[in-house]
Design an enzyme around this catalytic site. Structure first.
Site, mmCIF file in Angstrom:
data_model
loop_
_atom_site.group_PDB
_atom_site.id
_atom_site.type_symbol
_atom_site.label_atom_id
_atom_site.label_comp_id
_atom_site.label_asym_id
_atom_site.label_seq_id
_atom_site.Cartn_x
_atom_site.Cartn_y
_atom_site.Cartn_z
ATOM 1 C CE1 TYR A 147 -3.655 2.569 0.579
ATOM 2 C CE2 TYR A 147 -2.277 3.366 2.380
ATOM 3 C CZ TYR A 147 -3.356 3.534 1.528
ATOM 4 O OH TYR A 147 -4.136 4.661 1.617
ATOM 5 C CG ASP A 240 6.168 3.630 0.637
ATOM 6 O OD1 ASP A 240 6.488 4.248 1.671
ATOM 7 O OD2 ASP A 240 4.987 3.464 0.275
ATOM 8 C CE LYS A 268 2.569 4.983 8.339
ATOM 9 N NZ LYS A 268 1.240 5.473 8.735
#
Length: 440
Positions: A147, A240, A268
């Site tokens: 994702y 990623d 994050k």
């Protein structure tokens, strides 16, 4: 044990569904995958959260990863408060952006320049646009179960909330856009070779430590193969590290593996609990972005001074000793969960971990791919999570998400978690082949 339905949470949820789709601002928060309504939280303190009914939980969601120091760390709060006294947003350059970009460049090999965004989805969009501009190609390769944000072309065989909701893709995505994405099974060298030979790719996009289908590390040599195939075919390797960046090591997963990306997506931990993300890479690639180049990208709140301050304060606390401590916390949790399952007559689970990340897969065999994850006993995981919540432990409410231990978790909290996990395992029915098959 606390009640599964708490009066104020239930009332808030009833109000929320009237004014918010599904009653939440992001799908996994709804807790539908574990068969209950969401818990509405009032505050966080270190490694614990307190809901609106006063129930306290040991928290392993930690805002889905940013809170590596736990909730409300005083140094992070002080940095945010100090920045706020000078103004919350300017729409103009600020010194903190330069400091943060410089700190990231010191930590991650291959990142010489940084472009800030407000979310990982925006950073992914920017990375792909940059890769397409740099290569003159359109197709992008991604992996099953990964994702990378809700980018139109990447919502195919995706993990995280998309897997939790059992959606193979998403309505509203144009067929032509989806056609530009090539999807390959994770850790499958033959499939990777075939795809890179059959398509002219702008980018090979991967999580170096996939954690959006649960934690499924690559098989030995697979990341090196990604680097080799990208270089051999003229594609850019885009890693990623929204989850793994600054969490698993000072320089993220690339430090652990020695595989360097052409472009790195971050988020994050980078924002320390405030909305922030970025894409970084070599200067010649990054200078293609406007205004230095012609590839357009913009964001009103990109580089927000509060988020930058929180990110800098978070990174300043993350030295080598911090990662050693986080590794010890993670190992204590992972080994304790394995022992808890064994105490429950060897309940079949696979506990996978790296520093700062843990997943408990309800499977009787190792989990190495998205297909393996889909074969887990999702009903058993859901029942186990409900029991954990009832015992004051807040796990990710989905088999397709990782647990996020933090530096705030104490040995006593870990031990209490393990005790609760053992008690929760003991309540589960003996797994059957039919239940596992139904989860496929």
């Amino acid at each position: 044990m606390m009640a599964l339905t708490d009066t104020r949470s239930a009332a808030l949820y009833r109000r929320a569904v009237e004014v918010m789709p599904g009653g939440v601002s992001s799908p996994v928060r709804a807790m539908r995958a574990i068969g209950r309504d969401p818990v509405f939280l009032a505050r966080g303190e270190g490694a614990e959260v307190v809901d609106v009914d006063g129930n306290r939980y040991v928290d392993y969601v930690c805002s889905w990863g940013p809170l590596i120091h736990g909730h409300a760390h005083p140094d992070v709060l002080e940095a945010i408060a100090e920045a706020a006294t000078r103004g919350t947003s300017f729409g103009a350059p600020t010194p903190g952006e330069v400091e943060l970009a410089s700190e990231v460049a010191r930590r991650i090999d291959g990142v010489q320049m940084l472009r800030m965004t407000s979310s990982g989805t925006e950073a992914t969009m920017t990375a792909l646009r940059l890769a397409r501009a740099a290569t003159g190609r359109e197709k992008v390769l991604k992996f099953e179960g990964a994702y990378h944000g809700h980018v139109d072309g990447l919502l195919a065989r995706a993990g995280s909330g998309l897997a939790t909701q059992s959606l193979p893709s998403s309505p509203g995505v144009p067929a032509g856009t989806a056609a530009q994405t090539v999807v390959v099974a994770w850790s499958d060298p033959d499939a990777l070779h075939a795809a890179t030979e059959a398509h002219e790719l702008a980018a090979i996009l991967a999580e170096p430590l996939p954690a959006n289908m649960g934690l499924v590390p690559p098989q030995p040599g697979f990341l090196e193969l990604l680097r080799e195939r990208a270089s051999a075919t003229g594609a850019l390797l885009v890693l990623d590290e929204v989850i793994s960046g600054f969490r698993v090591a000072r320089g993220g997963a690339q430090e652990l593996t020695g595989v360097t990306a052409d472009l790195t997506i971050m988020g994050k931990v980078l924002g320390g609990g405030l909305p922030a993300a970025a894409v970084g890479g070599r200067a010649e690639l990054m200078n293609m972005l406007a205004p230095a180049g012609e590839v357009y990208q913009a964001g009103t709140l990109s580089g927000n001074p509060l988020a930058v301050a929180a990110g800098l304060a978070t990174l300043e606390l993350l030295d080598e000793s911090a990662y050693a401590r986080l590794g010890a916390v993670t190992e204590r949790l992972a080994s304790g969960l394995r022992e808890a399952a064994a105490e429950a007559d060897g309940y079949p689970v696979q506990v996978v971990s790296v520093t700062g990340l843990v997943t408990v897969f309800f499977s009787d065999r190792p989990v190495r791919s998205f297909e393996d994850v889909l074969g887990c006993d999702l009903d058993a995981y859901a029942a186990w999570c409900r029991e954990l919540l009832a015992r004051g432990v807040y796990p990710p409410p989905s088999q397709f998400e990782a647990w996020f231990p933090s530096l705030a978790h104490t040995p006593e909290q870990i031990d209490r978690t393990v005790e609760s996990a053992a008690a929760a395992f003991a309540t589960l029915d003996e797994p059957s082949s039919s239940s596992a098959q139904s989860a496929r």
